[in-house]
Design an enzyme around this catalytic site. Structure first.
Site, PDB file in Angstrom:
ATOM      1  N   LYS A  87       0.874  -1.025  -0.084  1.00 58.06           N
ATOM      2  CA  LYS A  87      -0.044  -0.127  -0.100  1.00 58.06           C
ATOM      3  C   LYS A  87       0.768   1.233  -0.134  1.00 58.06           C
ATOM      4  CE  LYS A  87      -4.433   0.998   0.257  1.00 58.06           C
ATOM      5  NZ  LYS A  87      -5.507   0.087  -0.429  1.00 58.06           N
ATOM      6  N   ASP A 124      -6.755   4.353  -4.725  1.00 50.53           N
ATOM      7  CA  ASP A 124      -7.521   4.355  -3.531  1.00 50.53           C
ATOM      8  C   ASP A 124      -7.927   5.597  -3.215  1.00 50.53           C
ATOM      9  OD1 ASP A 124      -7.529   2.420  -1.039  1.00 50.53           O
ATOM     10  OD2 ASP A 124      -6.723   4.089   0.015  1.00 50.53           O
ATOM     11  N   VAL A 193     -18.534   2.822  -5.087  1.00 50.41           N
ATOM     12  CA  VAL A 193     -18.948   1.319  -4.893  1.00 50.41           C
ATOM     13  C   VAL A 193     -20.237   1.183  -4.595  1.00 50.41           C
ATOM     14  CG1 VAL A 193     -18.702  -0.901  -3.628  1.00 50.41           C
ATOM     15  CG2 VAL A 193     -16.723   0.652  -4.237  1.00 50.41           C
TER      16      VAL A 193
HETATM   17  P1  NAD Z   1     -16.091   7.128  -2.435  1.00 51.67           P
HETATM   18  O1  NAD Z   1     -15.257   7.867  -1.619  1.00 51.67           O
HETATM   19  O2  NAD Z   1     -16.288   7.214  -3.699  1.00 51.67           O
HETATM   20  O3  NAD Z   1     -17.288   6.889  -1.463  1.00 51.67           O
HETATM   21  C1  NAD Z   1     -17.615   7.110   0.012  1.00 51.67           C
HETATM   22  C2  NAD Z   1     -19.088   7.275   0.291  1.00 51.67           C
HETATM   23  O4  NAD Z   1     -19.251   7.135   1.468  1.00 51.67           O
HETATM   24  C3  NAD Z   1     -18.940   9.100   0.038  1.00 51.67           C
HETATM   25  O5  NAD Z   1     -20.124   9.166  -1.003  1.00 51.67           O
HETATM   26  C4  NAD Z   1     -18.985   9.430   1.485  1.00 51.67           C
HETATM   27  O6  NAD Z   1     -19.891  10.971   1.282  1.00 51.67           O
HETATM   28  C5  NAD Z   1     -19.841   8.600   2.112  1.00 51.67           C
HETATM   29  N1  NAD Z   1     -19.566   8.536   3.582  1.00 51.67           N
HETATM   30  C6  NAD Z   1     -18.124   8.524   4.054  1.00 51.67           C
HETATM   31  N2  NAD Z   1     -18.402   8.541   5.471  1.00 51.67           N
HETATM   32  C7  NAD Z   1     -19.751   8.339   5.524  1.00 51.67           C
HETATM   33  C8  NAD Z   1     -20.567   7.833   6.969  1.00 51.67           C
HETATM   34  N3  NAD Z   1     -20.043   8.156   8.169  1.00 51.67           N
HETATM   35  N4  NAD Z   1     -21.895   7.763   6.702  1.00 51.67           N
HETATM   36  C9  NAD Z   1     -22.237   7.608   5.500  1.00 51.67           C
HETATM   37  N5  NAD Z   1     -21.513   7.874   4.558  1.00 51.67           N
HETATM   38  C10 NAD Z   1     -20.348   8.178   4.476  1.00 51.67           C
HETATM   39  O7  NAD Z   1     -15.147   5.470  -1.797  1.00 51.67           O
HETATM   40  P2  NAD Z   1     -15.549   4.071  -2.801  1.00 51.67           P
HETATM   41  O8  NAD Z   1     -14.377   4.070  -3.713  1.00 51.67           O
HETATM   42  O9  NAD Z   1     -16.899   3.864  -3.074  1.00 51.67           O
HETATM   43  O10 NAD Z   1     -15.304   2.998  -1.558  1.00 51.67           O
HETATM   44  C11 NAD Z   1     -15.983   2.903  -0.344  1.00 51.67           C
HETATM   45  C12 NAD Z   1     -15.309   2.006   0.777  1.00 51.67           C
HETATM   46  O11 NAD Z   1     -14.779   0.693   0.278  1.00 51.67           O
HETATM   47  C13 NAD Z   1     -14.100   2.471   1.144  1.00 51.67           C
HETATM   48  O12 NAD Z   1     -13.714   2.036   2.503  1.00 51.67           O
HETATM   49  C14 NAD Z   1     -12.966   1.838   0.408  1.00 51.67           C
HETATM   50  O13 NAD Z   1     -11.611   1.724   1.006  1.00 51.67           O
HETATM   51  C15 NAD Z   1     -13.625   0.673   0.200  1.00 51.67           C
HETATM   52  N6  NAD Z   1     -13.130  -0.175  -1.054  1.00 51.67           N
HETATM   53  C16 NAD Z   1     -13.394   0.613  -2.115  1.00 51.67           C
HETATM   54  C17 NAD Z   1     -13.050  -0.104  -3.476  1.00 51.67           C
HETATM   55  C18 NAD Z   1     -13.141   0.251  -4.928  1.00 51.67           C
HETATM   56  O14 NAD Z   1     -12.999  -0.526  -5.904  1.00 51.67           O
HETATM   57  N7  NAD Z   1     -13.661   1.669  -4.842  1.00 51.67           N
HETATM   58  C19 NAD Z   1     -12.355  -1.491  -3.309  1.00 51.67           C
HETATM   59  C20 NAD Z   1     -11.974  -2.190  -2.026  1.00 51.67           C
HETATM   60  C21 NAD Z   1     -12.513  -1.173  -0.965  1.00 51.67           C
END
Ligand code: NAD
Length: 357
Positions: A87, A124, A193
């Site tokens: 990472k 990320d 996601v």
């Molecule tokens: P993103 O930043 O696009 O979306 C996250 C969303 O969560 C945002 O809309 C934000 O406003 C919201 N949010 C943050 N804190 C919150 C809370 N306390 N209550 C409600 N909503 C809240 O992120 P993403 O890429 O969709 O990823 C989401 C999660 O999945 C992260 O933890 C990320 O590390 C994990 N993840 C993502 C991927 C990927 O392919 N993008 C892969 C593996 C893991």
């Protein structure tokens, strides 16, 4: 900044880590720290996303990188991909834009290149395929460049597809059927996601509840996919069959678990458990937990599969379906061994690592 003090803290964090290597660089022009954490190369070169974030201190940033890199080792081991865990963290004073962002990414790309293929990276938090295009000008050790540049693009939609397989496997285990119609799923966080997952769930006939700190965005998505929106402060106590954390980590803790009104937790967020004991707590509360690093591997499978392993769409779909199969195996193992699913998943990762030649 008290650099000698900072160095001692960083050295201690690295010396007490069980991983292999940390490349550390301070970019004086921007005041940013760059940490590339290589946890394990037992199964192949280390791979993991690049997180850009404003941290409270360099130590906090390093610790985030060390913990996330270890998680990637387990993720790749369980997903059956020939990569080790890594990472990178870019700890910036504020998120840079334009030329300054490109300059910093260039400095970071030189650091990746200097590792000669020991570390591969992707997106990320706060990094995008467009950033990877910039990195790729200096270093080729990159997955998930933009589609326009010949890469496989954003992982989020594919992570969502994998989470859907995970949810179906959990439903099958708890209710005897993977069917989504008649089931209520709460998606917390509708970003890259979660928004895709909400759409897939609605298409599959589930009643979908969505929640996000960006309440207008959640309401707009709800209207678009036929979901209902829930106020973020009431999300955890909302009755549902499946709670899908797709926002931040750490939402499953000693304080929150007694409040949950769901039968299953299955979502994409990394590090959902505050501690591994919280997996035991979920089990005691009769809640089936689909371990995050198994459930959220879809994006990594897609980016690495299509770019590094030459997988076609059919092979990718097979790998995503495998997320459900692996979870089903973990659920059965956890019951047979009388341990939480979190511990069963960790044990599976360790077995895969130990079996490596
Ligand atoms: P993103 O930043 O696009 O979306 C996250 C969303 O969560 C945002 O809309 C934000 O406003 C919201 N949010 C943050 N804190 C919150 C809370 N306390 N209550 C409600 N909503 C809240 O992120 P993403 O890429 O969709 O990823 C989401 C999660 O999945 C992260 O933890 C990320 O590390 C994990 N993840 C993502 C991927 C990927 O392919 N993008 C892969 C593996 C893991």
């Amino acid at each position: 900044m008290d650099l000698p003090g900072v160095h001692e803290e960083l050295e201690h964090a690295i010396a007490t880590w069980e991983g292999e290597q940390v490349l550390t660089r301070f970019d004086e022009a921007s005041g940013s720290w760059i940490f590339i954490c290589i946890h394990s190369r037992r199964l192949g070169p280390a791979a993991g996303g690049t997180r850009m974030k404003v941290y409270g201190s360099p130590l906090e940033a390093l610790r985030d990188g060390l913990r996330l890199a270890a998680g990637m080792t387990s993720k790749f081991a369980v997903a059956g991909l020939p990569f080790g865990g890594g990472k990178a963290v870019l700890a910036v004073p504020s998120l840079p834009h334009g030329d300054e962002r490109a300059r910093l990414l260039g400095v970071y790309a030189e650091a990746i290149e200097s590792l000669g293929g020991t570390f591969w990276t992707g997106c990320d938090m706060n990094t995008t395929p467009a950033d990877l295009d910039v990195i790729a000008e200096t270093s080729g050790y990159v997955f998930g460049r933009s589609v326009e540049s010949g890469g496989s693009g954003e992982p989020g939609p594919h992570t969502a597809r994998g989470v859907l397989y995970g949810i179906r496997a959990a439903l099958a285990h708890v209710f005897g059927s993977p069917e989504l119609s008649g089931r209520t799923v709460l998606v917390q966080g509708v970003g890259s996601v979660g928004s895709r997952l909400a759409g897939l769930l609605a298409e599959a006939g589930a009643r979908v509840l969505v929640t996000d700190l960006r309440t207008e965005h959640a309401a707009e998505l709800a209207a678009r996919v036929g979901a209902e929106s829930v106020a973020p402060e009431h999300a955890l106590e909302t009755p549902c069959d499946v709670y899908a954390p797709c926002a931040t980590g750490g939402t499953l803790s000693e304080e929150t678990i007694p409040v949950l009104r769901c039968r299953i937790v299955a979502g994409s967020a990394n590090n959902q458990l505050a501690t591994l004991e919280d997996a035991d707590r979920l089990r005691e509360h009769g809640i089936l937990y689909a371990p995050d690093f198994v459930t959220n591997a879809g994006g990594a499978l897609y980016n690495a599969g299509s770019e590094a392993l030459g997988w076609d769409e059919e092979r990718i779909e097979h790998a995503l379906r495998g997320i459900g199969d692996t979870l089903a195996e973990i659920f059965v193992r956890s019951e047979a061994d009388g341990v939480s699913t979190g511990r069963a998943a960790e044990a599976l990762a360790l077995r895969r690592l130990a079996a490596a030649p």
